[in-house]
Write an enzyme that holds these catalytic residues in place. Structure first.
Site, PDB file in Angstrom:
ATOM      1  N   HIS A   1     -23.507 -79.057 -42.013  1.00 39.01           N
ATOM      2  CA  HIS A   1     -24.471 -79.981 -42.303  1.00 39.01           C
ATOM      3  C   HIS A   1     -25.554 -80.651 -41.917  1.00 39.01           C
ATOM      4  O   HIS A   1     -25.537 -80.840 -40.618  1.00 39.01           O
ATOM      5  CB  HIS A   1     -23.322 -81.524 -41.350  1.00 39.01           C
TER       6      HIS A   1
ATOM      7  N   CYS B   1     -17.559 -79.142 -36.023  1.00 40.62           N
ATOM      8  CA  CYS B   1     -18.697 -78.840 -37.216  1.00 40.62           C
ATOM      9  C   CYS B   1     -19.367 -78.280 -36.491  1.00 40.62           C
ATOM     10  O   CYS B   1     -20.404 -79.152 -35.916  1.00 40.62           O
ATOM     11  CB  CYS B   1     -18.556 -80.122 -37.941  1.00 40.62           C
TER      12      CYS B   1
END
Length: 404
Positions: A315, A335
């Site tokens: 992301h 992440c």
């Protein structure tokens, strides 16, 4: 008449005897010849079998020499007296040379492996040097061979370096099981993401920020399912309870400042002012926390959904300055934050969907929009030893202390 009859009978008997003698003799002569020919054939087969056995042993020996030069443990492939065993060993070695072994740290594999077993039965061991076509693999193999020939393999430091290089060489061989035209490779210790083509050309290098040591990013083989523009951040429950709940209970302004939304079991937003916060605890929290989309969202403006059960994805970030202001690229909850989300999205989508100003516009009141894409392979790896863009051998920091 009797005398004449006897003479005829004698002549018939003699002729019959000669005929019988002829065929009997012919039988014995033919049989002897056949036995001689059969013995000759058996001898030729035996000689041919011995020749093939020697050739097979020689091929296995030569393959072992090459395999050792690219970091494969050849001790289990040593030649033996049995031809069938040598043949099986040669086949297994060729398969390992092409496809590697499953990396021990791999926590999830979401792509289908494809191993051509028949290839190994037809491959020419003398052409093994042409097998490797991926640029970084060839460069790393050359460094391994150079260090191996340096004569310092008994040095503990050198032995450790060779071990780390072997792990990465095996990882690159393992990628061949998926035969991707293009793929994303995140190397956690390097703090880097590269998009490679099948020749090893770096199409889009960038920095990444991955999990901190107590929130390690897992190694996996997966693919990008889709791309979300203006994503929500559905806060993992452990983060909501451990980090956010104490702050929300102390001061409700934290909820508004962070653009957080409190959702009930029916996924409906609840007014924070109507919640009895004193009654809530880590074991009694019947809500879900979500961060609204927008410029201040922790996921930024683009999210790359990965197929996996571990809730790991790539992301954008609302703290893009971190890529310039710090060398600590291991500070997320697991992440992976990417430095060039627009460029990555355009490459994966195969078209210039986003322009250079997309990250600066930051439109308000946007809802998440999902952009479908083809399955784009992603490999998240932990390679302490590797080569950089210039082909130079690099040893990165063992940030998770996995290679001590």
């Amino acid at each position: 008449m009797d005398t004449r009859g006897r003479k005829i009978g004698i002549i018939v008997a003699v002729v019959a005897g000669l005929v019988i003698l002829f065929f009997v003799g012919r039988y014995f002569i033919t049989n002897k010849t056949e036995k001689s020919n059969q013995a000759k054939i058996e001898k030729e087969k035996e000689d041919l079998s011995e020749k093939e056995t020697r050739q097979l042993a020689q091929s296995l020996h030569e393959a072992c020499i090459y395999a050792a030069s690219v970091g494969i443990d050849t001790s289990r492939y040593a030649t033996v007296a049995d031809a069938d065993q040598n043949k099986a060993k040669l086949t297994n070695m060729l398969l390992e040379l092409r496809y590697g072994k499953k990396p021990s740290r791999l926590e999830f594999n979401g792509l289908k492996e494809s191993v051509d077993s028949l290839w190994a039965t037809k491959a020419n061991p003398s052409e093994l040097t042409t097998l490797a076509t991926f640029g970084p693999y060839k460069q790393l193999a050359a460094h391994y061979s150079r260090l191996q020939k340096s004569g310092a393999t008994n040095n503990p430091g050198m032995a450790d370096s060779l071990r780390l290089i072997r792990q990465t060489l095996n990882f690159y061989r393992y990628i061949n099981r998926f035969d991707p035209d293009q793929f994303v490779l995140v190397n956690i210790p390097a703090g880097e993401l590269n998009v490679f083509d099948r020749t090893g050309k770096r199409l889009l290098p960038m920095q990444v920020i991955s999990g901190k040591p107590d929130k390690m990013t897992p190694c996996m083989v997966t693919y990008i399912q889709d791309i979300v523009m203006y994503p929500y951040w559905n806060v993992p429950q452990n983060i909501a309870l451990d980090e956010m709940l104490p702050r929300m209970k102390r001061d409700l302004s934290y909820i508004y400042n962070q653009n957080l939304q409190i959702l009930d079991a029916k996924n409906k937003e609840v007014d924070p002012e109507e919640i009895d916060w004193d009654a809530l605890s880590e074991t009694n929290f019947p809500y879900r926390v979500r961060q609204a989309s927008g410029c201040e969202n922790s996921l930024g403006l683009l999210k790359f959904n990965l197929a996996n059960p571990l809730a790991i994805y790539l992301h954008d970030t609302n703290s893009r300055d971190l890529f310039k202001s710090t060398k600590d690229h291991w500070r997320s909850h697991g992440c992976v934050r990417v430095q060039k989300p627009v460029e990555l999205a355009n490459l994966i989508l195969g078209t210039k969907t986003f322009d250079a100003d997309f990250m600066n516009k930051c439109l308000i009141d946007q809802k998440p929009t999902t952009l479908p894409t083809k399955k784009f392979p992603v490999f998240i790896a932990y390679n302490v030893a590797d080569v950089d863009a210039a082909g130079k051998l690099r040893f990165y920091n063992d940030v998770y202390s996995l290679d001590k």
